[in-house]
Design a protein around this motif. Structure first.
Motif, PDB file in Angstrom:
ATOM      1  N   SER A 245       1.116  -3.611 -12.805  1.00  0.00           N
ATOM      2  CA  SER A 245       1.838  -3.115 -11.631  1.00  0.00           C
ATOM      3  C   SER A 245       1.592  -1.635 -11.377  1.00  0.00           C
ATOM      4  O   SER A 245       1.279  -0.871 -12.299  1.00  0.00           O
ATOM      5  N   LYS A 246       1.762  -1.254 -10.134  1.00  0.00           N
ATOM      6  CA  LYS A 246       1.610   0.139  -9.733  1.00  0.00           C
ATOM      7  C   LYS A 246       2.739   0.985 -10.320  1.00  0.00           C
ATOM      8  O   LYS A 246       3.892   0.546 -10.396  1.00  0.00           O
TER       9      LYS A 246
ATOM     10  N   ALA B  26       6.212   1.695 -14.574  1.00  0.00           N
ATOM     11  CA  ALA B  26       5.741   0.476 -13.917  1.00  0.00           C
ATOM     12  C   ALA B  26       6.423  -0.749 -14.516  1.00  0.00           C
ATOM     13  O   ALA B  26       6.824  -0.754 -15.689  1.00  0.00           O
TER      14      ALA B  26
ATOM     15  N   GLU C  33       0.849  -1.187   0.000  1.00  0.00           N
ATOM     16  CA  GLU C  33       0.000   0.000   0.000  1.00  0.00           C
ATOM     17  C   GLU C  33       0.888   1.242   0.000  1.00  0.00           C
ATOM     18  O   GLU C  33       1.992   1.232   0.529  1.00  0.00           O
TER      19      GLU C  33
END
Length: 342
Positions: free
Chosen positions: A128-129, A123, A113
């Motif tokens: 993916s973030k 990314a 997070e």
């Protein structure tokens, strides 16, 4: 011809009783998300020491909370971690193995997070973030975190430190032009892309004078990516900085198809060893004692790192000794079971 897999290996005054190393493998088992040692780690690592591995290297251990691959990763970002790590080190050493720890930062491959960091805001893949591009302050703070991690590793009693510069994690992201698009002194040329690792090594060396390994991904498996030819000069730079061994893995900085087969990365280790005149590890789906012995016997690498095979067989050194016709010392408690089969 005498068997070499069971000969000692000495580096900066630390002697391994054989050339068999437990490769760092993430266990994702700190269930309280505090990065602390759990009973699983005590059982998992100590059993390989009982099994007569020469060196046990702990999994990727995060130097910052933000640098964890997952919330369950081991950590070394706080003095609160030292006690558990020291207990584990002492338990491993009781059985004659030396101890190592892999200091790591996941970079853009962190599955956490909140904000994650990378050299560039790219990314890993479409699922993916997107990471934040690191500022100079972020870079300097992370270098300091590696230094403090090394200091804590020293206080915990580890024999060897390995820096994780492979598998698409933060150091690897700086080294590869596929993930590093910076235009400042940390991007562009090979020298600039190496700068982050250079400064980490310099910082670690101010608090750690013991053996220092660096794991690399010697091949990005991409037409525009890094190859062993690119890592040879970097290996020479590491040698100049006092790095003792290059742990030669490959892949995972970008999604890629890898044709993996037993020993598929050993050729990379062999090239770096020969051309950089640097000690290396041989690894990559090594399962057979004969295969491991061939690597050491022919001087293709200096140590054999085993991963999944040690998950399958915690006593693989005994298996190898039996296959190669070598008698090794058994734990006293196990002598009646081991010696009857050697």
């Amino acid at each position: 011809m005498p068997v070499k897999l069971f000969t000692p290996y000495t580096v900066k005054g630390v002697t391994l009783k054989n050339r068999i190393v437990m490769s760092p493998m993430c266990m994702y088992s700190s269930h309280n998300e505090d990065g602390k040692i759990q009973n699983w780690h005590r059982t998992h690592y100590v059993s390989r020491a009982v099994g007569q591995v020469g060196l046990v290297i702990l999994e990727a251990t995060a130097v910052t909370p933000q640098g964890r691959i997952s919330p369950q990763d081991l950590g070394i970002w706080s003095d609160d971690h030292i006690e558990g790590l020291k207990e584990l080190v002492d338990m491993i050493k009781e059985h004659g193995a030396k101890t190592g720890i892999q200091l790591a930062h996941a970079g853009r491959k962190a599955v956490l997070e909140g904000e994650i960091l990378a050299p560039s805001a790219i990314a890993f893949d479409e699922k993916s973030k997107a990471p934040k591009e690191m500022s100079k302050t972020d870079i300097h703070e992370t270098i300091e975190a590696f230094k403090q991690g090394a200091l804590r590793a020293k206080k915990a009693g580890f024999d060897i430190i390995e820096l994780h510069g492979a598998h698409g994690y933060l150091i690897n992201e700086f080294l590869s032009s596929l993930s590093n698009k910076r235009t400042d002194e940390y991007g562009g040329s090979a020298e600039n892309r190496y700068r982050f690792l250079r400064e980490i090594i310099e910082a670690v060396r101010t608090v750690w004078d013991g053996p220092l390994f660096v794991r690399i991904s010697a091949n990005d498996y991409h037409e525009d990516g890094m190859t062993p030819n690119d890592y040879v000069p970097m290996a020479k730079w590491m040698k100049e900085q006092g790095v003792d061994l290059i742990d030669v893995s490959s892949g995972a900085v970008v999604p890629a198809h890898i044709h993996a087969y037993p020993g598929y990365q050993v050729k990379f280790a062999e090239q770096i060893k020969r051309e950089a005149e640097m000690d290396t590890s041989g690894l990559g789906l090594i399962t057979s004692p004969v295969q491991a012995e061939e690597i050491i016997q022919n001087n293709r690498a200096d140590l054999v790192f085993l991963g999944r095979e040690l998950l399958r067989d915690p006593y693989w050194p005994r298996t190898a000794a039996k296959a190669l016709g070598v008698e090794i010392e058994a734990p006293k408690q196990y002598e009646r079971g081991w010696k009857s089969l050697l």
